[in-house]
Motif scaffolding. Sequence first.
Motif, PDB file in Angstrom:
ATOM      1  N   ARG A 146       0.951  11.985   5.112  1.00 47.71           N
ATOM      2  CA  ARG A 146       1.506  11.235   6.234  1.00 47.71           C
ATOM      3  C   ARG A 146       3.020  11.160   6.119  1.00 47.71           C
ATOM      4  NH1 ARG A 146      -0.282   5.129   7.038  1.00 47.71           N
ATOM      5  NH2 ARG A 146      -2.355   6.110   7.072  1.00 47.71           N
ATOM      6  N   ARG A 147       3.506  10.924   4.927  1.00 43.56           N
ATOM      7  CA  ARG A 147       4.959  10.843   4.737  1.00 43.56           C
ATOM      8  C   ARG A 147       5.610  12.199   5.020  1.00 43.56           C
ATOM      9  NH1 ARG A 147       8.689   9.725  -0.594  1.00 43.56           N
ATOM     10  NH2 ARG A 147      10.648   9.693   0.570  1.00 43.56           N
ATOM     11  N   ILE A 148       4.964  13.260   4.561  1.00 39.31           N
ATOM     12  CA  ILE A 148       5.497  14.610   4.809  1.00 39.31           C
ATOM     13  C   ILE A 148       5.602  14.886   6.304  1.00 39.31           C
ATOM     14  CG2 ILE A 148       4.935  17.076   4.634  1.00 39.31           C
ATOM     15  CD1 ILE A 148       3.696  16.332   1.822  1.00 39.31           C
ATOM     16  N   PHE A 149       4.518  14.607   7.033  1.00 41.79           N
ATOM     17  CA  PHE A 149       4.509  14.887   8.464  1.00 41.79           C
ATOM     18  C   PHE A 149       5.497  13.993   9.212  1.00 41.79           C
ATOM     19  CE2 PHE A 149      -0.167  16.151   7.727  1.00 41.79           C
ATOM     20  CZ  PHE A 149       0.232  17.412   7.306  1.00 41.79           C
ATOM     21  N   THR A 150       5.695  12.786   8.708  1.00 43.43           N
ATOM     22  CA  THR A 150       6.688  11.887   9.312  1.00 43.43           C
ATOM     23  C   THR A 150       8.089  12.480   9.171  1.00 43.43           C
ATOM     24  OG1 THR A 150       5.348   9.923   8.878  1.00 43.43           O
ATOM     25  CG2 THR A 150       7.704   9.584   9.229  1.00 43.43           C
ATOM     26  N   GLU A 151       8.390  13.008   7.995  1.00 48.78           N
ATOM     27  CA  GLU A 151       9.715  13.611   7.773  1.00 48.78           C
ATOM     28  C   GLU A 151       9.906  14.848   8.643  1.00 48.78           C
ATOM     29  OE1 GLU A 151      12.049  12.201   6.233  1.00 48.78           O
ATOM     30  OE2 GLU A 151      10.937  10.658   5.147  1.00 48.78           O
ATOM     31  N   ILE A 152       8.837  15.623   8.822  1.00 50.65           N
ATOM     32  CA  ILE A 152       8.925  16.812   9.674  1.00 50.65           C
ATOM     33  C   ILE A 152       9.176  16.405  11.128  1.00 50.65           C
ATOM     34  CG2 ILE A 152       7.627  18.771  10.634  1.00 50.65           C
ATOM     35  CD1 ILE A 152       6.287  19.041   7.874  1.00 50.65           C
ATOM     36  N   LEU A 153       8.470  15.386  11.593  1.00 44.90           N
ATOM     37  CA  LEU A 153       8.664  14.906  12.963  1.00 44.90           C
ATOM     38  C   LEU A 153      10.083  14.391  13.166  1.00 44.90           C
ATOM     39  CD1 LEU A 153       5.269  13.064  13.589  1.00 44.90           C
ATOM     40  CD2 LEU A 153       6.100  15.097  14.786  1.00 44.90           C
ATOM     41  N   TYR A 184      13.736  18.366   7.396  1.00 47.47           N
ATOM     42  CA  TYR A 184      12.977  19.462   6.806  1.00 47.47           C
ATOM     43  C   TYR A 184      13.230  19.636   5.309  1.00 47.47           C
ATOM     44  CZ  TYR A 184      12.406  20.529  11.737  1.00 47.47           C
ATOM     45  OH  TYR A 184      12.125  20.448  13.081  1.00 47.47           O
ATOM     46  N   THR A 185      14.451  19.401   4.870  1.00 39.54           N
ATOM     47  CA  THR A 185      14.762  19.555   3.447  1.00 39.54           C
ATOM     48  C   THR A 185      13.991  18.534   2.615  1.00 39.54           C
ATOM     49  OG1 THR A 185      16.982  20.350   4.015  1.00 39.54           O
ATOM     50  CG2 THR A 185      16.612  19.642   1.749  1.00 39.54           C
ATOM     51  N   ILE A 186      13.940  17.300   3.100  1.00 40.89           N
ATOM     52  CA  ILE A 186      13.166  16.268   2.411  1.00 40.89           C
ATOM     53  C   ILE A 186      11.690  16.644   2.411  1.00 40.89           C
ATOM     54  CG2 ILE A 186      12.411  13.851   2.488  1.00 40.89           C
ATOM     55  CD1 ILE A 186      15.143  13.179   3.730  1.00 40.89           C
ATOM     56  N   ALA A 187      11.189  17.118   3.549  1.00 35.18           N
ATOM     57  CA  ALA A 187       9.780  17.515   3.654  1.00 35.18           C
ATOM     58  C   ALA A 187       9.456  18.639   2.675  1.00 35.18           C
ATOM     59  CB  ALA A 187       9.464  17.940   5.077  1.00 35.18           C
ATOM     60  N   LEU A 188      10.358  19.597   2.535  1.00 36.17           N
ATOM     61  CA  LEU A 188      10.148  20.693   1.581  1.00 36.17           C
ATOM     62  C   LEU A 188       9.968  20.170   0.165  1.00 36.17           C
ATOM     63  CD1 LEU A 188      12.708  23.339   2.884  1.00 36.17           C
ATOM     64  CD2 LEU A 188      10.248  23.697   2.651  1.00 36.17           C
ATOM     65  N   THR A 189      10.824  19.230  -0.204  1.00 35.76           N
ATOM     66  CA  THR A 189      10.741  18.635  -1.552  1.00 35.76           C
ATOM     67  C   THR A 189       9.416  17.911  -1.748  1.00 35.76           C
ATOM     68  OG1 THR A 189      13.151  18.353  -1.591  1.00 35.76           O
ATOM     69  CG2 THR A 189      11.866  17.061  -3.176  1.00 35.76           C
ATOM     70  N   ARG A 222       0.833  -1.202   0.000  1.00 36.63           N
ATOM     71  CA  ARG A 222       0.000   0.000   0.000  1.00 36.63           C
ATOM     72  C   ARG A 222       0.865   1.248   0.000  1.00 36.63           C
ATOM     73  NH1 ARG A 222      -4.522  -0.310   4.562  1.00 36.63           N
ATOM     74  NH2 ARG A 222      -2.778  -1.135   5.764  1.00 36.63           N
ATOM     75  N   LYS A 223       0.487   2.194  -0.836  1.00 39.71           N
ATOM     76  CA  LYS A 223       1.231   3.446  -0.927  1.00 39.71           C
ATOM     77  C   LYS A 223       0.952   4.314   0.303  1.00 39.71           C
ATOM     78  CE  LYS A 223       2.022   7.392  -3.977  1.00 39.71           C
ATOM     79  NZ  LYS A 223       1.584   8.094  -5.210  1.00 39.71           N
ATOM     80  N   ILE A 224       2.004   4.842   0.900  1.00 40.10           N
ATOM     81  CA  ILE A 224       1.854   5.714   2.057  1.00 40.10           C
ATOM     82  C   ILE A 224       1.288   7.046   1.588  1.00 40.10           C
ATOM     83  CG2 ILE A 224       3.050   6.916   3.931  1.00 40.10           C
ATOM     84  CD1 ILE A 224       5.178   4.735   3.809  1.00 40.10           C
ATOM     85  N   PRO A 225       0.183   7.522   2.176  1.00 43.31           N
ATOM     86  CA  PRO A 225      -0.376   8.815   1.776  1.00 43.31           C
ATOM     87  C   PRO A 225       0.670   9.927   1.860  1.00 43.31           C
ATOM     88  CG  PRO A 225      -1.874   7.669   3.248  1.00 43.31           C
ATOM     89  CD  PRO A 225      -0.591   6.882   3.239  1.00 43.31           C
ATOM     90  N   ALA A 226       0.642  10.820   0.885  1.00 44.89           N
ATOM     91  CA  ALA A 226       1.670  11.863   0.783  1.00 44.89           C
ATOM     92  C   ALA A 226       1.775  12.700   2.053  1.00 44.89           C
ATOM     93  CB  ALA A 226       1.379  12.751  -0.421  1.00 44.89           C
ATOM     94  N   GLU A 277      -2.883  23.372   4.827  1.00 42.31           N
ATOM     95  CA  GLU A 277      -2.071  22.601   5.773  1.00 42.31           C
ATOM     96  C   GLU A 277      -0.659  22.407   5.245  1.00 42.31           C
ATOM     97  OE1 GLU A 277      -2.844  18.769   8.669  1.00 42.31           O
ATOM     98  OE2 GLU A 277      -3.686  18.743   6.648  1.00 42.31           O
ATOM     99  N   LEU A 278      -0.554  22.151   3.940  1.00 34.38           N
ATOM    100  CA  LEU A 278       0.763  21.959   3.338  1.00 34.38           C
ATOM    101  C   LEU A 278       1.544  23.271   3.282  1.00 34.38           C
ATOM    102  CD1 LEU A 278       0.042  19.413   0.446  1.00 34.38           C
ATOM    103  CD2 LEU A 278       1.160  18.981   2.638  1.00 34.38           C
ATOM    104  N   LEU A 279       0.855  24.357   2.956  1.00 40.96           N
ATOM    105  CA  LEU A 279       1.524  25.659   2.935  1.00 40.96           C
ATOM    106  C   LEU A 279       2.065  26.016   4.316  1.00 40.96           C
ATOM    107  CD1 LEU A 279      -0.839  27.811   0.674  1.00 40.96           C
ATOM    108  CD2 LEU A 279       1.589  27.375   0.257  1.00 40.96           C
TER     109      LEU A 279
END
Length: 237
Positions: free
Chosen positions: A13-20, A24-29, A7-11, A43-45
């Motif tokens: 969720r992955r973003i917030f995981t990287e932020i946690l 941050y650089t990966i999350a920005l991308t 199953r593909k991880i929702p975008a 929320e993304l902005l």
Amino acid sequence: MEKKTPRKIPAKRRIFTEILKENYTIALTLIDREMSETGKDPELLYNFAICCSRTGNHKKCVSVIEDLLEEFPKFSERDNAFRMMIYSLIRTGDYKTALAKTEERLKLSLDDIILLSLKASALEKSGDTKAAIETHLRILRLRPEQKNSLNSVAYLLLEGKEPNPEELKLAMENIKRALQLDPENPAYLDSFGVLLSKLGKPEEARKAFEKAITKAPTEDIILEHLKKLSQTNRQAT
């Protein structure tokens, strides 16, 4: 036996995981990619602005929040977005705009401690020490145990000037209370060292500075205070 498709991880969720994880650089991308595919999302902005702030790109943080507030005026984290924008304006050195934004928000939330702290910071950095002290004292009337304001009042009364007896007394009361609340804080120990130096207690001041250095060995201002104390002692002898 048929293989199960992972199953593909929702975008998001992955973003917030990287932020946690403070990536941050990966999350920005990831945020940039997601918004280019799905369009602007409040929320993304907001999290894009957080990542910009955490990576030191404060100008970009300000522009992202301005975009967010214009596109989504009813965004639920609007107050926090304004606070983050003011913080980033201070970091870019735009104290005039930071103060204007702070006053604008304080009209809506008169006793907001975070906004008042940001105002005090902008005033201090812009060179208006008197107004910065007054703002910290206002904070302390609202919240007497606000450690950073206790320390800031003491430090601003002492640093770079010869305080009068009343100022010395107020500085002493505030820094002693700050240290009671947080005895190992290097900034408070540094302020205590400055106070002891002003009181003519160089040996005790040196001990305070040295203890502060062990807690924050890369803090230039503590090293500067210790060096200044050593020079004063040599001149006295």
